[in-house]
Design a protein around this motif. Structure first.
Motif, mmCIF file in Angstrom:
data_model
loop_
_atom_site.group_PDB
_atom_site.id
_atom_site.type_symbol
_atom_site.label_atom_id
_atom_site.label_comp_id
_atom_site.label_asym_id
_atom_site.label_seq_id
_atom_site.Cartn_x
_atom_site.Cartn_y
_atom_site.Cartn_z
ATOM 1 N N GLU A 88 -7.213 -0.148 -10.470
ATOM 2 C CA GLU A 88 -7.481 0.185 -9.058
ATOM 3 C C GLU A 88 -9.184 -0.257 -9.049
ATOM 4 O O GLU A 88 -9.551 -0.671 -8.314
ATOM 5 C CB GLU A 88 -7.700 1.491 -9.037
ATOM 6 C CG GLU A 88 -7.971 1.627 -7.922
ATOM 7 C CD GLU A 88 -6.691 1.042 -6.258
ATOM 8 O OE1 GLU A 88 -7.988 1.245 -4.973
ATOM 9 O OE2 GLU A 88 -6.028 0.807 -6.457
ATOM 10 N N LEU A 134 -7.983 6.506 7.381
ATOM 11 C CA LEU A 134 -8.752 6.854 5.848
ATOM 12 C C LEU A 134 -8.560 8.023 5.300
ATOM 13 O O LEU A 134 -8.078 8.776 3.880
ATOM 14 C CB LEU A 134 -10.537 6.328 5.387
ATOM 15 C CG LEU A 134 -10.915 4.279 5.690
ATOM 16 C CD1 LEU A 134 -11.703 4.078 5.586
ATOM 17 C CD2 LEU A 134 -9.169 3.516 5.165
ATOM 18 N N GLN A 169 -4.698 9.276 5.219
ATOM 19 C CA GLN A 169 -4.443 8.776 3.653
ATOM 20 C C GLN A 169 -4.870 8.978 2.341
ATOM 21 O O GLN A 169 -3.840 9.682 2.129
ATOM 22 C CB GLN A 169 -4.539 6.722 3.764
ATOM 23 C CG GLN A 169 -4.212 6.746 2.542
ATOM 24 C CD GLN A 169 -4.576 4.995 2.385
ATOM 25 O OE1 GLN A 169 -4.880 4.230 3.362
ATOM 26 N NE2 GLN A 169 -3.598 3.828 1.556
ATOM 27 N N ALA A 170 -5.812 9.559 2.492
ATOM 28 C CA ALA A 170 -6.962 10.028 1.310
ATOM 29 C C ALA A 170 -5.654 12.261 1.244
ATOM 30 O O ALA A 170 -5.541 12.199 0.297
ATOM 31 C CB ALA A 170 -8.411 10.583 1.224
ATOM 32 N N TYR A 171 -5.569 12.796 2.445
ATOM 33 C CA TYR A 171 -5.635 13.467 2.316
ATOM 34 C C TYR A 171 -4.446 13.191 2.217
ATOM 35 O O TYR A 171 -3.163 14.497 1.389
ATOM 36 C CB TYR A 171 -5.261 13.596 3.710
ATOM 37 C CG TYR A 171 -4.811 14.943 3.744
ATOM 38 C CD1 TYR A 171 -4.831 16.815 3.524
ATOM 39 C CD2 TYR A 171 -3.265 15.155 4.522
ATOM 40 C CE1 TYR A 171 -3.559 17.377 3.857
ATOM 41 C CE2 TYR A 171 -2.157 16.249 5.126
ATOM 42 C CZ TYR A 171 -2.712 18.112 4.290
ATOM 43 O OH TYR A 171 -1.529 18.515 4.603
ATOM 44 N N GLU A 181 -2.054 11.461 0.041
ATOM 45 C CA GLU A 181 -2.371 10.954 -1.148
ATOM 46 C C GLU A 181 -2.639 12.037 -2.382
ATOM 47 O O GLU A 181 -2.391 11.679 -3.133
ATOM 48 C CB GLU A 181 -3.246 9.490 -1.470
ATOM 49 C CG GLU A 181 -2.608 8.764 -1.380
ATOM 50 C CD GLU A 181 -4.209 7.393 -1.765
ATOM 51 O OE1 GLU A 181 -4.512 7.744 -2.137
ATOM 52 O OE2 GLU A 181 -3.698 6.129 -0.570
ATOM 53 N N ASN A 182 -3.141 12.989 -1.945
ATOM 54 C CA ASN A 182 -3.438 14.343 -2.539
ATOM 55 C C ASN A 182 -3.042 14.821 -1.934
ATOM 56 O O ASN A 182 -3.590 16.701 -2.200
ATOM 57 C CB ASN A 182 -5.564 14.194 -2.377
ATOM 58 C CG ASN A 182 -5.732 13.131 -3.652
ATOM 59 O OD1 ASN A 182 -5.830 12.891 -4.596
ATOM 60 N ND2 ASN A 182 -6.287 12.340 -2.648
ATOM 61 N N ASN A 215 -12.208 2.940 1.731
ATOM 62 C CA ASN A 215 -11.175 3.637 1.325
ATOM 63 C C ASN A 215 -10.546 3.809 -0.045
ATOM 64 O O ASN A 215 -10.293 5.282 -0.248
ATOM 65 C CB ASN A 215 -9.593 3.126 2.092
ATOM 66 C CG ASN A 215 -8.104 3.618 1.938
ATOM 67 O OD1 ASN A 215 -8.333 4.856 1.734
ATOM 68 N ND2 ASN A 215 -7.478 2.890 1.217
ATOM 69 N N GLY A 216 -10.792 3.270 -1.192
ATOM 70 C CA GLY A 216 -10.911 3.199 -2.907
ATOM 71 C C GLY A 216 -12.135 4.385 -3.263
ATOM 72 O O GLY A 216 -11.199 5.118 -3.930
ATOM 73 N N ARG A 266 -10.808 7.537 -1.164
ATOM 74 C CA ARG A 266 -9.506 7.998 -2.490
ATOM 75 C C ARG A 266 -9.700 8.760 -3.649
ATOM 76 O O ARG A 266 -9.219 10.061 -4.241
ATOM 77 C CB ARG A 266 -8.122 7.362 -2.611
ATOM 78 C CG ARG A 266 -7.769 6.488 -1.126
ATOM 79 C CD ARG A 266 -6.765 5.211 -1.322
ATOM 80 N NE ARG A 266 -6.602 5.337 -2.521
ATOM 81 C CZ ARG A 266 -6.510 4.221 -3.257
ATOM 82 N NH1 ARG A 266 -6.158 3.284 -2.511
ATOM 83 N NH2 ARG A 266 -5.430 4.284 -4.547
ATOM 84 N N ASN A 267 -11.069 8.212 -4.404
ATOM 85 C CA ASN A 267 -11.542 8.720 -5.093
ATOM 86 C C ASN A 267 -12.555 9.995 -5.259
ATOM 87 O O ASN A 267 -12.188 10.706 -6.360
ATOM 88 C CB ASN A 267 -12.412 7.133 -6.519
ATOM 89 C CG ASN A 267 -11.381 6.464 -7.067
ATOM 90 O OD1 ASN A 267 -10.614 6.470 -6.986
ATOM 91 N ND2 ASN A 267 -12.490 5.327 -6.780
ATOM 92 N N GLY A 322 -9.845 12.600 -4.529
ATOM 93 C CA GLY A 322 -9.203 13.066 -5.627
ATOM 94 C C GLY A 322 -9.836 13.400 -6.640
ATOM 95 O O GLY A 322 -9.427 15.028 -7.673
#
Length: 172
Positions: A99, A120, A123-125, A127-128, A156-157, A160-161, A164
């Motif tokens: 990534e 965004l 999506q982060a929500y 994924e986690n 977005n990356g 997400r990081n 996470g």
């Protein structure tokens, strides 16, 4: 040059000189260090390492699963769980490595544009969501029409990081 140094020079399409630390120093046409080419070379190495490590890891995972078949003592079950945890951690680290390379490659041609934040955040929500639930953490996304000037993929990356890691390292 040694065989290794020749390969480094060939791969980078520039003159390669090895420092004492064995890190490549890429020289531009004027004989000065070219940090962009060095960074590109490092990204290529990371991508190759991340990809090439998947096959042996898959073999380890398959072997580990075969060892888990059958009745086991409590001690053997604990060892199998520790092994699976290590495999999962290595898989996660390889995912992060790939990534990071993908984000680096995308950032080289990054163009700014308006980016809506709510998609965004959602999506982060999503994924986690599972890892937050397992740790007893309540994550909420508030509706918003806000947007920022950014690069959607890179933002977005980062998001997400951030989410996470907040969940992963939360000491609840």
């Amino acid at each position: 040059m040694t065989g290794t140094n020749k390969r480094l020079a060939t791969v980078t399409r520039g003159a390669g000189v090895m420092r004492a630390t064995e890190q490549p120093l890429i020289l531009g046409m004027a004989g000065r260090a070219d940090p962009q080419r060095t960074t590109d070379f490092q990204a290529v190495l990371l991508a190759m390492a991340g990809h090439d490590l998947r096959q042996p890891l898959q073999i380890i995972q398959s072997s580990h699963e075969l060892l888990g078949i059958g009745v086991r003592t409590k001690s053997e079950q604990n060892l199998l769980q520790r092994g699976q945890h290590a495999i999962n951690r290595l898989n996660g680290q390889l995912d992060q490595l790939l990534e990071a390379v993908r984000l680096y490659e995308h950032s080289k041609g990054a163009k700014l544009s308006p980016v809506a934040l709510e998609p965004l955040f959602r999506q982060a929500y999503h994924e986690n969501e599972e890892s937050a639930f397992q740790k007893g953490i309540d994550v909420r996304v508030c509706p918003t029409g806000a947007s920022v000037m950014s690069n959607a993929v890179l933002l977005n990356g980062i998001l997400r990081n951030l989410v996470g890691n907040a969940i992963k390292y939360n000491r609840t």
